[in-house]
Design an enzyme around this catalytic site. Structure first.
Site, PDB file in Angstrom:
ATOM      1  N   LEU A   1       0.845  -1.205   0.000  1.00  0.00           N
ATOM      2  CA  LEU A   1       0.000   0.000   0.000  1.00  0.00           C
ATOM      3  C   LEU A   1       0.880   1.254   0.000  1.00  0.00           C
ATOM      4  O   LEU A   1       1.952   1.270   0.610  1.00  0.00           O
ATOM      5  CB  LEU A   1      -0.905   0.031   1.235  1.00  0.00           C
ATOM      6  CG  LEU A   1      -1.977  -1.065   1.352  1.00  0.00           C
ATOM      7  CD1 LEU A   1      -2.626  -1.017   2.741  1.00  0.00           C
ATOM      8  CD2 LEU A   1      -3.043  -0.895   0.266  1.00  0.00           C
TER       9      LEU A   1
ATOM     10  N   ALA B   1       3.382  -4.612   8.548  1.00  0.00           N
ATOM     11  CA  ALA B   1       3.098  -5.014   7.166  1.00  0.00           C
ATOM     12  C   ALA B   1       4.231  -4.629   6.213  1.00  0.00           C
ATOM     13  O   ALA B   1       4.358  -5.206   5.129  1.00  0.00           O
ATOM     14  CB  ALA B   1       1.775  -4.409   6.711  1.00  0.00           C
TER      15      ALA B   1
ATOM     16  N   GLY C   1       6.151  -6.613   2.855  1.00  0.00           N
ATOM     17  CA  GLY C   1       5.900  -5.999   1.557  1.00  0.00           C
ATOM     18  C   GLY C   1       4.431  -5.675   1.328  1.00  0.00           C
ATOM     19  O   GLY C   1       4.017  -5.444   0.198  1.00  0.00           O
ATOM     20  N   LYS C   2       3.659  -5.637   2.396  1.00  0.00           N
ATOM     21  CA  LYS C   2       2.223  -5.370   2.259  1.00  0.00           C
ATOM     22  C   LYS C   2       1.918  -3.877   2.368  1.00  0.00           C
ATOM     23  O   LYS C   2       0.879  -3.405   1.934  1.00  0.00           O
ATOM     24  CB  LYS C   2       1.443  -6.160   3.320  1.00  0.00           C
ATOM     25  CG  LYS C   2       1.561  -7.684   3.118  1.00  0.00           C
ATOM     26  CD  LYS C   2       1.011  -8.449   4.312  1.00  0.00           C
ATOM     27  CE  LYS C   2       1.176  -9.963   4.113  1.00  0.00           C
ATOM     28  NZ  LYS C   2       0.853 -10.738   5.337  1.00  0.00           N
ATOM     29  N   VAL C   3       2.791  -3.169   2.997  1.00  0.00           N
ATOM     30  CA  VAL C   3       2.781  -1.704   3.010  1.00  0.00           C
ATOM     31  C   VAL C   3       4.161  -1.292   2.531  1.00  0.00           C
ATOM     32  O   VAL C   3       5.162  -1.907   2.913  1.00  0.00           O
ATOM     33  CB  VAL C   3       2.487  -1.156   4.432  1.00  0.00           C
ATOM     34  CG1 VAL C   3       2.780   0.338   4.519  1.00  0.00           C
ATOM     35  CG2 VAL C   3       1.041  -1.442   4.832  1.00  0.00           C
TER      36      VAL C   3
END
Lengths: 343, 343, 343, 343
Positions: free
Chosen positions: D278, D302, D306-308
């Site tokens: 994100l 996160a 690698g999710k944020v």
């Protein structure tokens, strides 16, 4: 990356870091702006019927009913509140005659004096690097930044001067007497101590020694011991119990608005038991109930001790005082003002 | 439905209800049984690598290192701990020489005296009906049940007798002196005050007036005022600062084990700042950090104030002291005993 | 300063950082070691009568009574539990025949498969620098460190191979069927999926697509779409409802042990309503009640929905599953074993 | 004592109790009233520099920046939010074009359908007696009261009729397709499903089967099985991954506004990882971090997955969505409207 989030960046000096961090001084709220600008928020939240809102809503109803019925209100809070702009809101409530007595910690003296003397506190972050902050002389209180020059020496020198004057009058002083004398010497309209002194609202601080103010009494006495001709100040914490007792015994109706927990909250309900308990009790706390802490204890528990009346209206609101109190106060005072609009 | 979960059942009398509720007196733990029976729990939890266990594990390492290096340990706790069987565990830690000084609230005097004089406290529930409890004379402290006869009058009469004796010696007493005198007069081996008195461990209680013990000082003085020939006791809370200061200044190494928050926790770190901070700091708290409360403040924050050293080993363990402390103490003391097994 | 606590130290390479961080692989617990080494902890904690211990104590009583009465036990947990050594403890409970069915999230498939295939997870810290961790390819799950090579590709390649085999059999699979097939192909004795497959304990995962496993179904189908000759796997999440329904309808007695919240907890109580609710309900959660979240909802609330029986024994234990579950299980199973000691 | 606080009062019938309890239906908020009446609250709170306010303030800045830069916004929430008047506020945000996609639970379908069909939900209390509520046919969701006639059968009959129509078109439906079809058939302007259908905003519900809606699919199929001539509906949960993937891959900028935790929050960040994370992330949660739950995980965590994005602006706001969201939205949208005032 924001300054101070990691270790101290190479090559950036103390002053650059301080400048980068100390940008936004926090400001005291006034009751009028809170009522005017936040006044409808609670009604909107209530309409949606959501979750912890319901506790807040009940708190506003209880506070309103207590104020409408001229019930005497004991207001308690820990010192961290006074390190924020809620200080001004509380000062206005006190000055407005809504509060019969204040119960708080020694730290309230510290932050109120420091900020009244021009010490600026700043908006910061919980996540700042505390080792770095220590190196550049900035204290962190949650996410409020307190530059060292805004705090310790301001409190100590004020208190030493105060005691120097007071010792001329008498040797022994109670915390509530010291609060009056301190308040009389402060000129900041947002000062809680000043508001209390002006309005004749006593400030009880049973644990006053646990503070910079209390330590300044100690260091004053230490210097008195070594320098001939100076006398020691004595603190009489027992005397204030008599004064608090007389309020509690005389009250035809007694309410408590308890922000946070600790000794301040306990002292309010403790003394309320000697008249059969509070008639109205509102507490705001972030502490959970399940570890048996006083801070997390629900107002309900106090009924079993006779500290809140079985017939009392009472509520414990879960959450952060700095979010909830302005909404609560705005909601209650707005309605109170509608009772008798200014002519 | 269990007794008291709803309203007061028709036809059940006060005594039946009390009997139904007051069945299981809580008992004090001993250090030996905790080490022996809980000693391996932390190792098992650690192996699984789970979440808050990691904080507890670090706490045990820090406590162990502090004890191994003969670092002076300041132990702080609020009074609710003393209303549980952890009281005996703390008394044994004190008697065992692990603790240099205790910092606590006035309520610790209350519960320690009451329980040492035979007042029984019982295992209860958070959900009991507080109005019913009030009617049958049982106080609720979280889920600990305190029958009224186990508490107030025991504390008051003990304290009045104590003061009657002490006033013969001198007029002015500090809280730590009162703790010694109280402890000397108690015979319960699980008493914290007795353990402190026997081992010469000072007890600091800066907010001592906020308690039944403190109120008994007040009522003693009230009765002295009206009856000629009696003299008032004076409480000197400033003097104890000198005593605490001397410990802090003399310490070559200083550690803090802070159970819960409030004035007790603050007093430990406050005084530690005058020597550059704690060398080791372990705190256990259920309070969240985000509302800026002292109770929820992480040990990290204290570094910015100079209350914990930048180089210190420190940790804040989230959770309930009554679950975590026995596991922590068992883990650390077990290893310490392995250093030098009894011959 | 420990590696990674601040920004990435100059000159330290990726491998050095990984070595410094990934030192202590977490290990799975076994039921036997937990019962043996932690078995007396609850009794000691209970004796002291302390606060949240009481909830834990009641949980152990309820679990014991449910097991003694051969009540069917639904066990629910979110995936983070399976990223810790509690996985082995749960696997042993399942293998031991204590569990009738498991309800969990898709992430449980991920972590169970990854760890069963040799992916090591490590003891870490909540406070590590996530940007640094990202740079060196280490994921953080709370304070469990998951090196990227221990996770994503292990799960994906296993799942792709699994689907390749399964598509030969039939096109449409339910999550509980996939759990069996996955479990049959794992050889790690601490695997929850393997234990379930071996013991015939169904695994329900209504939200299975929200995971690496679920995503691997999606990517398998994507590759099938572009490559001629391959067929898509279909997931039938409705079919599992029939299977769960039949358990719920056939149960003469139904108990729930719900670790954490979310969809897994909800699914257990949701289905229990169709038989009039759970007979026994134990939930452990760290979530507060006041924001109306399902995770924080007390078991009591479920009574109003018919999801827990009005007559049920039930309790919600506040705290961290990784601390509390071993103590709870050890307490209950130890007593159960005393009922019928091995001969 | 208020009705239902204790056991069921003698002589009061089911209808009297229902009348006493079900007095205040909760009402949906509109974006306009929230902006107009709550719009200045955040500025006032910010001025005071208090504690968790700072997180809320940052959330408003991040949301504002995301909206100003036309970043695609993924909005996630659990179903309890839809049981409150925040439903209308979310519907208006969706209709206003602020939201690219919604990720939620099956329960959102339930409450949105039930309330859109005229089912009234009421303001209640957490402390009500759940056994009594069960007896009078009122469900409790936190402190929202859901009369049984406002819920289950409304959802089931609507869903059965819906499926009866849809099966004429095709056999297999994805949750996002069902959301469109449901939304098209609802006429309540506060309906989230209707707002999504009208504005072409997809609704992803990976765990849709865990709900009354999902159960109605199951019961529809059960009835189809026994009655010849009817066909079963198939739910394709894999297909929605393709649709969500295409949004994620096409997004030039991706933001997440995650209310609460659970599968909805996880699904947003899970899919964001496949594009590198994100760009903006705002989460509101009451869950603590220390037990490693996804609900309590900070947005920071996160990043390691690698999710944020490491470069993202992100914040986790602690507290109750029903208090905080109106203040957050009002603060951000008010400023956004100042950018381009209506002409």
């Amino acid at each position: 990356m924001k300054p101070g989030a990691g270790v101290l960046p190479m090559g950036s000096g103390r002053e650059e870091l301080r400048k980068a961090l100390l940008q936004t001084p926090l400001q005291d709220l006034t009751l009028d702006e809170v009522v005017e600008r936040v006044g409808e928020t609670l009604r909107v939240l209530e309409k949606a019927g959501g979750f912890s809102v319901r506790y807040l809503s009940r708190a506003a109803e209880i506070l309103l009913e207590a104020l409408r019925s001229k019930c005497w209100l004991l207001l308690s809070f820990p010192a961290n509140i006074i390190a924020t702009g809620l200080r001004g809101l509380l000062a206005d409530l006190i000055r407005g005659g809504y509060v019969k007595a204040v119960v708080t910690t020694g730290g309230t003296f510290d932050h109120d004096i420091a900020r009244s003397l021009g010490g600026l506190y700043y908006v910061g972050d919980f996540e700042l690097d505390d080792v770095m902050l220590h190196e550049i002389g900035v204290h962190r209180l949650g996410n409020v930044l307190v530059p060292s020059e805004s705090y310790g020496s301001l409190v100590e020198s004020f208190t030493h001067r105060l005691l120097e004057e007071l010792i001329q009058v008498k040797e022994t002083w109670s915390p509530s007497e010291l609060a009056v004398e301190a308040g009389k010497r402060l000129t900041d309209r947002h000062s809680v101590l000043k508001a209390c002194a002006e309005s004749g609202t006593p400030v009880f601080a049973p644990g006053i020694v646990d503070s910079a103010f209390g330590t300044a009494v100690f260091t004053y006495n230490e210097s008195a011991r070594v320098s001939s001709g100076k006398r020691k100040v004595r603190l009489d914490v027992v005397e204030d119990m008599e004064r608090l007792a007389s309020i509690v015994y005389e009250a035809e109706c007694l309410a408590g608005l308890m922000l946070g927990g600790g000794i301040s909250k306990h002292h309010v309900i403790w003394w309320a038991q000697f008249r059969g308990g509070l008639d109205y009790a509102v507490a705001i706390t972030s502490a959970p109930e399940w570890d048996g802490s006083l801070s997390g204890a629900r107002t309900r528990e106090a009924i079993s001790w006779g500290k809140v009346k079985p017939s009392a209206r009472h509520v414990t609101v879960p959450g952060d005082v700095t979010v909830l109190l302005p909404i609560l106060v705005a909601g209650a005072i707005r309605k109170l003002r509608e009772d008798s609009p200014p002519t």
